[in-house]
Design a protein around this motif. Sequence first.
Motif, PDB file in Angstrom:
ATOM      1  N   GLU A  84      -1.413  -3.311 -11.115  1.00  0.00           N
ATOM      2  CA  GLU A  84      -0.417  -3.946 -10.170  1.00  0.00           C
ATOM      3  C   GLU A  84      -0.887  -4.285  -8.922  1.00  0.00           C
ATOM      4  O   GLU A  84      -0.257  -4.919  -8.131  1.00  0.00           O
ATOM      5  N   LEU A  85      -2.195  -4.549  -8.810  1.00  0.00           N
ATOM      6  CA  LEU A  85      -2.746  -5.042  -7.626  1.00  0.00           C
ATOM      7  C   LEU A  85      -2.768  -6.526  -7.331  1.00  0.00           C
ATOM      8  O   LEU A  85      -2.507  -7.305  -8.283  1.00  0.00           O
ATOM      9  N   ARG A  86      -2.050  -6.799  -6.242  1.00  0.00           N
ATOM     10  CA  ARG A  86      -1.377  -8.148  -5.766  1.00  0.00           C
ATOM     11  C   ARG A  86      -2.689  -9.019  -5.143  1.00  0.00           C
ATOM     12  O   ARG A  86      -3.370  -8.271  -4.124  1.00  0.00           O
ATOM     13  N   LEU A  87      -2.735 -10.201  -5.168  1.00  0.00           N
ATOM     14  CA  LEU A  87      -3.494 -11.441  -4.263  1.00  0.00           C
ATOM     15  C   LEU A  87      -3.283 -10.912  -2.896  1.00  0.00           C
ATOM     16  O   LEU A  87      -3.992 -11.211  -1.832  1.00  0.00           O
ATOM     17  N   SER A  88      -1.928 -11.075  -2.649  1.00  0.00           N
ATOM     18  CA  SER A  88      -1.357 -10.737  -1.351  1.00  0.00           C
ATOM     19  C   SER A  88      -1.836  -9.743  -0.506  1.00  0.00           C
ATOM     20  O   SER A  88      -1.449  -9.439   0.771  1.00  0.00           O
ATOM     21  N   ASN A  89      -2.288  -8.706  -1.422  1.00  0.00           N
ATOM     22  CA  ASN A  89      -2.708  -7.391  -0.835  1.00  0.00           C
ATOM     23  C   ASN A  89      -4.063  -7.167  -0.726  1.00  0.00           C
ATOM     24  O   ASN A  89      -4.499  -6.076  -0.719  1.00  0.00           O
ATOM     25  N   LEU A  90      -4.908  -8.210  -0.907  1.00  0.00           N
ATOM     26  CA  LEU A  90      -6.216  -8.074  -0.806  1.00  0.00           C
ATOM     27  C   LEU A  90      -6.651  -8.666   0.682  1.00  0.00           C
ATOM     28  O   LEU A  90      -6.214  -9.825   1.186  1.00  0.00           O
ATOM     29  N   PHE A  91      -7.330  -8.033   1.360  1.00  0.00           N
ATOM     30  CA  PHE A  91      -7.807  -8.653   2.722  1.00  0.00           C
ATOM     31  C   PHE A  91      -9.284  -8.336   3.041  1.00  0.00           C
ATOM     32  O   PHE A  91      -9.742  -7.486   3.756  1.00  0.00           O
ATOM     33  N   PRO A  92     -10.147  -9.231   2.115  1.00  0.00           N
ATOM     34  CA  PRO A  92     -11.724  -9.122   2.077  1.00  0.00           C
ATOM     35  C   PRO A  92     -12.045  -9.288   3.291  1.00  0.00           C
ATOM     36  O   PRO A  92     -13.341  -8.535   3.753  1.00  0.00           O
ATOM     37  N   GLU A  93     -11.400 -10.195   4.349  1.00  0.00           N
ATOM     38  CA  GLU A  93     -12.174 -10.331   5.505  1.00  0.00           C
ATOM     39  C   GLU A  93     -12.274  -9.111   6.490  1.00  0.00           C
ATOM     40  O   GLU A  93     -13.090  -8.886   7.290  1.00  0.00           O
TER      41      GLU A  93
END
Length: 299
Positions: A155-164
């Motif tokens: 269920e992981l979302r692109l909008s919940n990724l903060f690689p920076e």
Amino acid sequence: MNWATAIKGFKGYLRLERGLSVNSIEAYSDDLNKLYQYADSLIDKKSPKDFSLQDLRAFIAWVNELGMIPSTQSRIISGIKAFYKFLMMEDYIAADPSELLETPRIQRKLPDTLSVEDINKIIGAIDLSKPEGPRNKAMLEVLYGCGLRVSELTELRLSNLFPEIEFIKVTGKGSKERLIPIGGEAIKALKIWIELVRVHNPIKKGEEDLVFLNRRGSRLSRVYVFMMIKDLAATIGLQKKISPHTFRHSFATHLVEGGADLRAVQEMLGHESITTTEIYTHLDREFLRSTIISYHPRN
């Protein structure tokens, strides 16, 4: 009040007020159906409000006779207690018959873990020349690198990724959100999958924000992740029976062995109680022994 009405209301309560996942609600429902089956087998066909503490103890004895192990019995009792608390809240009953219901003593089973070497071998066994290779590598890097549950991974979302800032946000049990640090290897694998592979794949409407998709552009099933890991374990000749949860256990164990603060590990795993996290302090006796020798003033 009959069983069907009571169980339906309880499921609605678990979904709307407790925010439990579909899988958790179904597990509660299955356990309550066992109580319903038992009630239906009685001569007087008891309704939920007719059960006394003695009746519930008789039910647990019946479950025990069916050969269910103590951990299963404990889970069933937990479901029954939650059910009767719900009936009390809704004023269906005046007293809770499950309040003094005892949970069987169970020996705490230590979870299986993998060594860092085994994890490296499993991830190294992924065939990156196949279309699904980069995605599968990213999945395992995130699974181990962040200690996720398999449902949190799918269920992981692109909008919940903060690689920076090297963090991801996941939604765990009870719809509770938590921030988890993510390391360089996992970020690198994610970028390759998202920026070089995923962008060229078709995406089903409504699934656009999901990180991991199958070749048809739909969300991956939990079963797929189980089967992928099983196949990779067979590829490297690993005799141990493992699952996605083994990566989560390994994540926690390796952190604790490395000296991580237990409260920090608890936060990352999303455990409500520190006692759940404390199991990882029992996994490596040699690590604990060496820690005492190194840091205790008498040594």
